[in-house]
Design an enzyme around this catalytic site. Sequence first.
Site, mmCIF file in Angstrom:
data_model
loop_
_atom_site.group_PDB
_atom_site.id
_atom_site.type_symbol
_atom_site.label_atom_id
_atom_site.label_comp_id
_atom_site.label_asym_id
_atom_site.label_seq_id
_atom_site.Cartn_x
_atom_site.Cartn_y
_atom_site.Cartn_z
ATOM 1 N N CYS A 99 -19.213 -29.099 -13.511
ATOM 2 C CA CYS A 99 -19.276 -30.568 -13.497
ATOM 3 C C CYS A 99 -18.747 -31.244 -14.778
ATOM 4 O O CYS A 99 -17.932 -32.170 -14.665
ATOM 5 C CB CYS A 99 -20.685 -31.046 -13.217
ATOM 6 S SG CYS A 99 -21.799 -29.802 -12.602
ATOM 7 N N ARG A 128 -24.137 -17.254 -15.599
ATOM 8 C CA ARG A 128 -25.491 -17.673 -15.968
ATOM 9 C C ARG A 128 -26.307 -16.428 -16.261
ATOM 10 O O ARG A 128 -26.273 -15.470 -15.504
ATOM 11 C CB ARG A 128 -26.153 -18.459 -14.829
ATOM 12 C CG ARG A 128 -25.473 -19.793 -14.577
ATOM 13 C CD ARG A 128 -26.151 -20.582 -13.476
ATOM 14 N NE ARG A 128 -25.308 -21.721 -13.094
ATOM 15 C CZ ARG A 128 -25.541 -22.520 -12.063
ATOM 16 N NH1 ARG A 128 -26.605 -22.329 -11.311
ATOM 17 N NH2 ARG A 128 -24.731 -23.524 -11.785
ATOM 18 N N GLN A 146 -18.451 -20.220 -7.252
ATOM 19 C CA GLN A 146 -19.076 -21.267 -6.453
ATOM 20 C C GLN A 146 -18.005 -22.060 -5.695
ATOM 21 O O GLN A 146 -16.949 -22.336 -6.248
ATOM 22 C CB GLN A 146 -19.830 -22.199 -7.403
ATOM 23 C CG GLN A 146 -20.836 -23.082 -6.718
ATOM 24 C CD GLN A 146 -21.679 -23.843 -7.723
ATOM 25 O OE1 GLN A 146 -21.150 -24.398 -8.686
ATOM 26 N NE2 GLN A 146 -22.968 -23.872 -7.514
ATOM 27 N N ASP A 148 -17.352 -25.142 -5.182
ATOM 28 C CA ASP A 148 -17.876 -26.380 -5.733
ATOM 29 C C ASP A 148 -17.092 -27.594 -5.249
ATOM 30 O O ASP A 148 -15.928 -27.475 -4.856
ATOM 31 C CB ASP A 148 -17.794 -26.303 -7.267
ATOM 32 C CG ASP A 148 -18.945 -27.021 -7.925
ATOM 33 O OD1 ASP A 148 -19.697 -27.705 -7.220
ATOM 34 O OD2 ASP A 148 -19.084 -26.896 -9.158
ATOM 35 N N HIS A 150 -16.952 -32.039 -6.218
ATOM 36 C CA HIS A 150 -17.503 -33.219 -6.888
ATOM 37 C C HIS A 150 -16.836 -34.465 -6.336
ATOM 38 O O HIS A 150 -15.626 -34.488 -6.139
ATOM 39 C CB HIS A 150 -17.291 -33.135 -8.404
ATOM 40 C CG HIS A 150 -18.103 -32.058 -9.044
ATOM 41 N ND1 HIS A 150 -17.576 -30.831 -9.369
ATOM 42 C CD2 HIS A 150 -19.424 -32.002 -9.365
ATOM 43 C CE1 HIS A 150 -18.543 -30.077 -9.886
ATOM 44 N NE2 HIS A 150 -19.660 -30.756 -9.892
ATOM 45 N N LYS A 229 -31.589 -35.331 -4.331
ATOM 46 C CA LYS A 229 -30.712 -34.288 -3.780
ATOM 47 C C LYS A 229 -31.134 -33.923 -2.367
ATOM 48 O O LYS A 229 -32.250 -34.222 -1.937
ATOM 49 C CB LYS A 229 -30.759 -33.045 -4.659
ATOM 50 C CG LYS A 229 -32.126 -32.372 -4.660
ATOM 51 C CD LYS A 229 -32.090 -30.980 -5.268
ATOM 52 C CE LYS A 229 -33.482 -30.351 -5.245
ATOM 53 N NZ LYS A 229 -33.533 -28.995 -5.711
ATOM 54 N N HIS A 275 -22.510 -33.813 -6.541
ATOM 55 C CA HIS A 275 -22.170 -32.384 -6.590
ATOM 56 C C HIS A 275 -22.471 -31.852 -5.196
ATOM 57 O O HIS A 275 -23.536 -32.142 -4.654
ATOM 58 C CB HIS A 275 -23.076 -31.596 -7.540
ATOM 59 C CG HIS A 275 -23.265 -32.215 -8.884
ATOM 60 N ND1 HIS A 275 -22.629 -31.762 -9.995
ATOM 61 C CD2 HIS A 275 -24.042 -33.250 -9.297
ATOM 62 C CE1 HIS A 275 -23.006 -32.480 -11.042
ATOM 63 N NE2 HIS A 275 -23.866 -33.385 -10.640
#
Length: 403
Positions: A99, A128, A146, A148, A150, A229, A275
């Site tokens: 992000c 991570r 991921q 991902d 945005h 979320k 996200h």
Amino acid sequence: MDKANLKDHRQIGQELEIFMVNELAPGTIFWLPKGMTIVKQLEKFIRSQNEIHGFQEVQTPILVKSDIFQQSGHFKYYEHSMYNMEIEHERYSLKPMNCPETALIYKSKTRSYKDLPLRYSEYGRLHRRELSGVVGGLLRVIEFTQDDGHVFLKSDQLENEVLSILKWVSQFHALMGFPSKFYLGTKPDKALGDAKIWQMAEASLKNALKKSGVNFEIREKDGVFYGPKIDIDITDIQNRTWTVSTIQTDFNIPKQFDLEYVDEDGKSQKPVMIHRSIIGSFERFIGILLEHYQGAFPVWLAPVQVVIMPITDRQEEHAKKIVEELKENGIRAELDNRAERLQAKIRDGSLQKVPYLGIIGDKEVQSYEESLISVRKRNGEDLGQLKLSDFIKRLKEEIDKKI
Ligand SMILES: [Zn+2]
């Protein structure tokens, strides 16, 4: 379903040669060619869906100065979950999320209200930290990719955008054979941003959930500190639930990175950020799929879709030509020309969970007008003799329909 006979994804992964691990790279995955085929097919499908939904693909650096996570505010909460290092007296990190760097792309030029919603997708390779004792297999890794996405948008665009993502996510899970359930997480006790914007965002998410017709519940105070979320849980054949997809609103990053767009009156306004991830990480999702299908992937995802088996050496040349023709038609076909009895080849093909086994004997080779092939499915069902052209048509239809 007899759970006693179900295999763990690590066992299936080894038997079908999907992935391996090595102590020299703990908590990470080596994709073997068959596993990589599954990754590529999923990537291809999601990439095409991203394009349909107006996402533009980007790629941001994996190694980045830690300053960016100071600016985003992640470092404060997340520092010990990150890989940080010093290079030439500067602190760097391996990105744990995409992000903040996506915010830099947004900020790289002046944005108008006409540009919004602005949607970026990324197959981001993330790191991570996990304790070494808890990593293992595909379900818990320290390095993952991921799917991902945005979205930067005006607050009055939030409901429609979330509605569109909700429909997409529920269709995707239905296609993969998972029942899904949606959870709206509302404002937690510790939250950034003023109450009005939280109310607006929660109402938009709730309206989108109602309009989409999905099965949802509210989880009070389960939102993230930066916005409400929606988590999407799927249920596998063992009745276990997994949170794979998520849609999160974020008021924090637009503020921390001073993101702006110029509105109809020429004034600067702050966009809202979303996200979203459809499958979460490829590693974990494929781990779940391995156990859900017990290795018997639908034809479109199966690493090998057809194995062609000549009964004796006499049919080998003919069988090779058939494999070539299948490949020319975009079908993942292999030849089993080992000096084994046919029964052993059929057994091995079924154990490898190959959807279709094609048998070539003298009878099949004798046809001069049209190639014939005797076809069995991996579950033992005998489809009898088919014309090669009809078999190819059937396979292409199944691949197109993703069955
Ligand atoms: Zn994000």
